[in-house]
Enzyme design. Structure first.
Site, PDB file in Angstrom:
ATOM      1  N   ASN A 203      14.219  -2.366  -4.667  1.00 18.81           N
ATOM      2  CA  ASN A 203      13.141  -1.989  -5.584  1.00 18.81           C
ATOM      3  C   ASN A 203      12.943  -0.480  -5.532  1.00 18.81           C
ATOM      4  OD1 ASN A 203      11.022  -1.331  -3.535  1.00 18.81           O
ATOM      5  ND2 ASN A 203      11.363  -3.479  -2.996  1.00 18.81           N
ATOM      6  N   ALA A 268       4.974  -1.314   2.950  1.00 20.71           N
ATOM      7  CA  ALA A 268       6.340  -1.534   2.450  1.00 20.71           C
ATOM      8  C   ALA A 268       6.321  -2.445   1.220  1.00 20.71           C
ATOM      9  CB  ALA A 268       7.191  -2.172   3.547  1.00 20.71           C
ATOM     10  N   ASP A 272      10.438 -10.078  -2.317  1.00 22.38           N
ATOM     11  CA  ASP A 272       9.952 -11.464  -2.169  1.00 22.38           C
ATOM     12  C   ASP A 272      11.102 -12.458  -2.056  1.00 22.38           C
ATOM     13  OD1 ASP A 272       7.232 -10.849  -2.243  1.00 22.38           O
ATOM     14  OD2 ASP A 272       7.310 -10.618  -4.428  1.00 22.38           O
ATOM     15  N   PRO A 300      10.233 -14.425   3.907  1.00 24.01           N
ATOM     16  CA  PRO A 300       8.932 -14.675   4.544  1.00 24.01           C
ATOM     17  C   PRO A 300       7.922 -13.650   4.042  1.00 24.01           C
ATOM     18  CG  PRO A 300      10.441 -13.594   6.082  1.00 24.01           C
ATOM     19  CD  PRO A 300      11.256 -13.953   4.871  1.00 24.01           C
ATOM     20  N   PHE A 331      -0.966  -3.751   0.863  1.00 23.11           N
ATOM     21  CA  PHE A 331      -0.918  -2.974  -0.368  1.00 23.11           C
ATOM     22  C   PHE A 331      -0.608  -3.934  -1.502  1.00 23.11           C
ATOM     23  CE2 PHE A 331      -1.016   1.709   0.066  1.00 23.11           C
ATOM     24  CZ  PHE A 331      -1.396   1.751   1.398  1.00 23.11           C
ATOM     25  N   LYS A 345      -5.121 -11.429  -3.129  1.00 18.03           N
ATOM     26  CA  LYS A 345      -4.220 -11.191  -1.980  1.00 18.03           C
ATOM     27  C   LYS A 345      -5.011 -10.964  -0.698  1.00 18.03           C
ATOM     28  CE  LYS A 345      -0.440  -9.898  -4.781  1.00 18.03           C
ATOM     29  NZ  LYS A 345       0.293  -8.901  -5.519  1.00 18.03           N
ATOM     30  N   LYS A 349      -3.927 -13.621   1.965  1.00 10.64           N
ATOM     31  CA  LYS A 349      -3.145 -13.110   3.110  1.00 10.64           C
ATOM     32  C   LYS A 349      -4.034 -12.854   4.319  1.00 10.64           C
ATOM     33  CE  LYS A 349       0.333 -11.160   0.064  1.00 10.64           C
ATOM     34  NZ  LYS A 349       1.699 -10.670   0.125  1.00 10.64           N
TER      35      LYS A 349
HETATM   36  O1  C5P Z   1       2.334 -10.413  -2.656  1.00  7.60           O
HETATM   37  P1  C5P Z   1       2.674  -8.972  -2.749  1.00  7.60           P
HETATM   38  O2  C5P Z   1       4.127  -8.662  -2.573  1.00  7.60           O
HETATM   39  O3  C5P Z   1       2.107  -8.260  -3.932  1.00  7.60           O
HETATM   40  O4  C5P Z   1       1.880  -8.352  -1.508  1.00  7.60           O
HETATM   41  C1  C5P Z   1       1.979  -7.039  -1.145  1.00  7.60           C
HETATM   42  C2  C5P Z   1       1.594  -6.877   0.289  1.00  7.60           C
HETATM   43  O5  C5P Z   1       2.189  -7.895   1.096  1.00  7.60           O
HETATM   44  C3  C5P Z   1       2.119  -5.593   0.861  1.00  7.60           C
HETATM   45  O6  C5P Z   1       1.238  -5.173   1.867  1.00  7.60           O
HETATM   46  C4  C5P Z   1       3.481  -5.976   1.419  1.00  7.60           C
HETATM   47  O7  C5P Z   1       3.887  -5.099   2.435  1.00  7.60           O
HETATM   48  C5  C5P Z   1       3.196  -7.384   1.919  1.00  7.60           C
HETATM   49  N1  C5P Z   1       4.357  -8.274   1.807  1.00  7.60           N
HETATM   50  C6  C5P Z   1       4.908  -8.837   2.951  1.00  7.60           C
HETATM   51  N2  C5P Z   1       5.972  -9.694   2.858  1.00  7.60           N
HETATM   52  C7  C5P Z   1       6.482 -10.031   1.664  1.00  7.60           C
HETATM   53  C8  C5P Z   1       5.932  -9.488   0.483  1.00  7.60           C
HETATM   54  C9  C5P Z   1       4.878  -8.608   0.596  1.00  7.60           C
HETATM   55  O8  C5P Z   1       4.425  -8.526   4.041  1.00  7.60           O
HETATM   56  N3  C5P Z   1       7.502 -10.861   1.597  1.00  7.60           N
END
Ligand code: C5P
Length: 414
Positions: A203, A268, A272, A300, A331, A345, A349
């Site tokens: 990305n 980071a 996904d 994960p 973030f 989120k 989360k």
């Molecule tokens: O769900 P989304 O990708 O938008 O969430 C963003 C946040 O979740 C960021 O803080 C990113 O570092 C974290 N993240 C993660 N593991 C993933 C995807 C996102 O820790 N697989």
């Protein structure tokens, strides 16, 4: 901090600047230009600063050739008082032809100039242009000059600001050491998910926001671990860097360091998904007419995993306290319904803070030097931060984290 003294008549006032800085508790390393030595004795500044004064690049390094670099990197502020027209010109030209200008070029600390010169020199278009050029490099702050009768007999702007005013300006720029004693972990950059030995799914993240967060935390006294995906950025000095490539590697690096962290900031852009299988050899375009399809599997969610782990360890504790789970910051890079998505989120989360940004907005998002974010949490708190440099955004985030670390136990979150 480093106090640079350049060669003008006002150099004698630098003695008072040193005295006031020491009285305020600052550790001051004085660096004089050759010309400054003609205006004020080294011994005076040495006695007041209680440190040997440095002038000569080549004197420094009996024990280490790189010590001027180390000095520049460890400085939390570079104050130059007085800053002459000549010194400002050399700084603006990016010259490094003596110790002071070399330090100025190396350091990432804020630069505070207290100009002092003849009124015509101060008003000269070249001096104006030089200052403008320095301003564009960022981190430039000015104190003074004041107006009045100058040593040369002219009247107008050009007087060195009052030493007490200079010291107050310096104090305002020194970062608070409110994260001293804290261990923090920051993730930065993209992840690359290999498809075959030469291709990957990635990305547009550059890692700038995460690197700025790591630098800001270090400046505030934290012990920082930066878990960085692929990026070309130079890590901030004094920060432990762990390089990873994939989301799975990033997860392993973060999980292994979870215990004992006061805060984990996940900036980071973690992919996904990843290809279900990595081809052992480069995928071929033959046979003609056939397009291979790639099956993806979910990566994960590292942050969600940390949120679950912390929740399982118990509620009603002070965030960041040893054994009770770190402050968790996520973030959210969004393109629409920014605040609603970020709030979801924050809840799902189970983090304390989510920093949301609209990556389609001008001046915000992946490759920009600046960012416009909304900081959500803890709880219902919502702060819209104006367009700022990523360094300043980073400090806003740490302001929130520091408040949580010092605040009362958080009941029932998680
Ligand atoms: O769900 P989304 O990708 O938008 O969430 C963003 C946040 O979740 C960021 O803080 C990113 O570092 C974290 N993240 C993660 N593991 C993933 C995807 C996102 O820790 N697989």
């Amino acid at each position: 901090m480093v106090l640079g003294v350049s060669g003008g008549i006002a150099a004698y006032k630098s003695a008072e600047v040193v005295r006031l800085l020491r009285r305020a508790g600052a550790r001051v390393q004085v660096v004089m230009t050759e010309a400054a030595r003609r205006f004020i004795g080294e011994v005076t500044l040495q006695a007041l600063s209680e440190q040997p004064v440095l002038t000569d690049m080549f004197d420094l390094g009996a024990e280490s050739r790189m010590s001027h670099i180390q000095l520049a990197e460890s400085a939390d502020l570079l104050l130059i008082a007085p800053a002459t027209a000549d010194l400002i010109a050399r700084l603006a030209a990016g010259m490094a032809n003596d110790l002071l200008t070399t330090i100025a070029l190396v350091t990432r600390a804020p630069l505070l100039l207290a100009p002092a010169m003849n009124v015509h020199m101060w008003q000269h278009p070249l001096t104006r242009a030089n200052l403008e050029r320095l301003r564009l490099c960022g981190r430039l702050h000015l104190v003074g000059p004041g107006e009045g009768s100058l040593a040369c007999g002219d009247v107008g702007p050009g007087r060195l600001a009052d030493p007490a005013v200079i010291v107050a300006a310096a104090a305002g720029l020194l970062e608070p050491k409110d994260l001293a004693g804290c261990r923090v972990l920051v993730t930065a950059g993209p992840t690359h998910e290999p498809l075959d030995p030469v291709r990957y799914l990635g990305n547009r993240s550059t890692g700038r926001m995460g690197f700025a967060l790591a630098a800001a935390a270090a400046a505030r006294g934290a012990t920082v671990t930066l878990v960085a995906g692929p990026t070309d950025l130079v890590p901030p000095p004094g920060v432990e860097v762990v390089r990873v490539e994939t989301a799975v590697e990033m997860e392993a690096a973060v999980v292994a360091r979870y215990d004992g962290m006061s805060a984990i900031v996940m900036s980071a852009a973690v992919s996904d998904f990843r290809p279900a299988a990595v081809a052992p050899a480069k995928l071929k375009k033959e046979p003609l007419g056939e397009s291979p399809s790639v099956r993806l599997v979910r990566n994960p969610d590292i942050l969600a995993g940390l949120g679950r782990r912390r929740a399982a360890a118990g509620k009603g504790r002070r965030r960041g306290a040893a054994g009770r789970g770190p402050v968790l910051v996520g973030f959210a890079a969004e393109t629409d319904h920014v605040v609603e998505e970020a709030r979801r989120k924050l809840r799902e989360k189970r983090c304390d803070i989510v920093v949301a940004n609209d990556v389609t907005a001008a001046g915000a998002g992946f490759a920009a030097e600046t960012n416009r974010v909304t900081i959500l949490g803890p709880g219902d708190a919502c702060e819209e931060v104006p367009l700022l440099g990523k360094d300043d955004v980073a400090h806003r985030v740490w302001d929130r984290v520091a408040a949580l670390l010092c605040g009362p136990p958080v009941e029932g979150i998680a």
